[in-house]
Design a protein around this motif. Structure first.
Motif, mmCIF file in Angstrom:
data_model
loop_
_atom_site.group_PDB
_atom_site.id
_atom_site.type_symbol
_atom_site.label_atom_id
_atom_site.label_comp_id
_atom_site.label_asym_id
_atom_site.label_seq_id
_atom_site.Cartn_x
_atom_site.Cartn_y
_atom_site.Cartn_z
ATOM 1 N N LEU A 170 39.188 41.191 43.299
ATOM 2 C CA LEU A 170 38.850 40.153 42.327
ATOM 3 C C LEU A 170 37.801 39.255 42.958
ATOM 4 C CD1 LEU A 170 42.499 39.048 41.511
ATOM 5 C CD2 LEU A 170 41.159 40.751 40.296
ATOM 6 N N ALA A 171 36.875 38.722 42.140
ATOM 7 C CA ALA A 171 35.835 37.848 42.682
ATOM 8 C C ALA A 171 35.267 36.974 41.573
ATOM 9 C CB ALA A 171 34.720 38.678 43.321
ATOM 10 N N GLN A 172 34.409 36.068 41.980
ATOM 11 C CA GLN A 172 33.608 35.250 41.062
ATOM 12 C C GLN A 172 32.148 35.571 41.365
ATOM 13 O OE1 GLN A 172 34.354 32.635 38.762
ATOM 14 N NE2 GLN A 172 36.470 33.307 38.853
ATOM 15 N N GLU A 173 31.365 35.762 40.325
ATOM 16 C CA GLU A 173 29.939 36.030 40.496
ATOM 17 C C GLU A 173 29.178 35.220 39.457
ATOM 18 O OE1 GLU A 173 27.474 39.867 39.527
ATOM 19 O OE2 GLU A 173 28.448 40.116 41.482
ATOM 20 N N SER A 174 28.323 34.333 39.926
ATOM 21 C CA SER A 174 27.559 33.459 39.028
ATOM 22 C C SER A 174 28.483 32.713 38.072
ATOM 23 C CB SER A 174 26.512 34.255 38.248
ATOM 24 O OG SER A 174 25.630 34.902 39.114
ATOM 25 N N GLY A 175 29.631 32.271 38.577
ATOM 26 C CA GLY A 175 30.574 31.508 37.774
ATOM 27 C C GLY A 175 31.406 32.335 36.813
ATOM 28 N N GLU A 176 31.302 33.644 36.892
ATOM 29 C CA GLU A 176 32.045 34.523 35.994
ATOM 30 C C GLU A 176 33.076 35.322 36.791
ATOM 31 O OE1 GLU A 176 31.279 37.776 32.458
ATOM 32 O OE2 GLU A 176 29.631 37.335 33.808
ATOM 33 N N GLU A 177 34.259 35.492 36.199
ATOM 34 C CA GLU A 177 35.312 36.281 36.822
ATOM 35 C C GLU A 177 34.945 37.764 36.724
ATOM 36 O OE1 GLU A 177 40.164 36.204 36.621
ATOM 37 O OE2 GLU A 177 39.048 35.805 34.792
ATOM 38 N N VAL A 178 34.970 38.474 37.860
ATOM 39 C CA VAL A 178 34.647 39.894 37.905
ATOM 40 C C VAL A 178 35.731 40.635 38.672
ATOM 41 C CG1 VAL A 178 32.142 39.559 37.725
ATOM 42 C CG2 VAL A 178 33.222 39.644 39.976
ATOM 43 N N VAL A 188 35.217 40.576 33.831
ATOM 44 C CA VAL A 188 36.501 40.585 33.130
ATOM 45 C C VAL A 188 36.266 40.425 31.625
ATOM 46 C CG1 VAL A 188 38.661 39.306 32.830
ATOM 47 C CG2 VAL A 188 37.825 39.827 35.129
ATOM 48 N N SER A 189 35.250 39.677 31.240
ATOM 49 C CA SER A 189 34.946 39.478 29.812
ATOM 50 C C SER A 189 34.641 40.803 29.112
ATOM 51 C CB SER A 189 33.790 38.497 29.634
ATOM 52 O OG SER A 189 32.617 38.990 30.265
#
Length: 96
Positions: free
Chosen positions: A23-31, A49-50
C-alpha cells in the motif's frame, strides 16, 4: 496501464487473481502494488485504489495480502498495455 474507461474492442480480457503486495500514497492518492498472476507473477503493477472502486470494487478496503478478481488483458506485453474491468473480492481459499 490503461486508466481510462474505454477498453479497445480488440483487447481480450480474462478473469485473473489480483493480489495486493503493498500500500502507498502517490501524489496524494491511495495506490496499491499488485501481482497479476495470470499476466506476470514476477512483476508488480501499481494501481490507484479509485480505479478498483470505480470498476466494481466499491466496498474495497485495501490490505496487503488481499485478493481480488478482475478481468485483465493478460496477453499484454507490458504493464502500460494492461486494461482492467469488473473488480470483485475474491472468495477465501478453501482447505483441501
Amino acid at each position: 496501464m490503461k486508466l481510462n474507461d474505454t477498453i479497445p474492442s480488440h483487447k481480450k480480457l480474462y478473469r485473473n487473481i489480483v493480489r495486493i503486495v503493498a500500500l502507498a500514497q502517490e501524489s496524494g492518492e491511495e495506490v496499491v502494488d499488485v501481482i497479476i498472476s495470470g499476466w506476470n507473477p514476477d512483476k508488480v503493477v501499481r494501481l490507484p485504489v479509485s480505479l478498483i472502486r470505480e470498476k466494481g470494487g466499491s466496498d474495497f478496503r485495501p490490505t496487503v495480502g488481499f485478493r481480488l478478481i478482475a478481468n485483465v488483458n493478460s496477453g499484454a506485453v507490458n504493464s502500460e498495455e494492461l486494461c482492467f474491468s469488473d473488480f470483485e473480492i475474491a472468495p477465501e481459499p478453501e482447505d483441501c
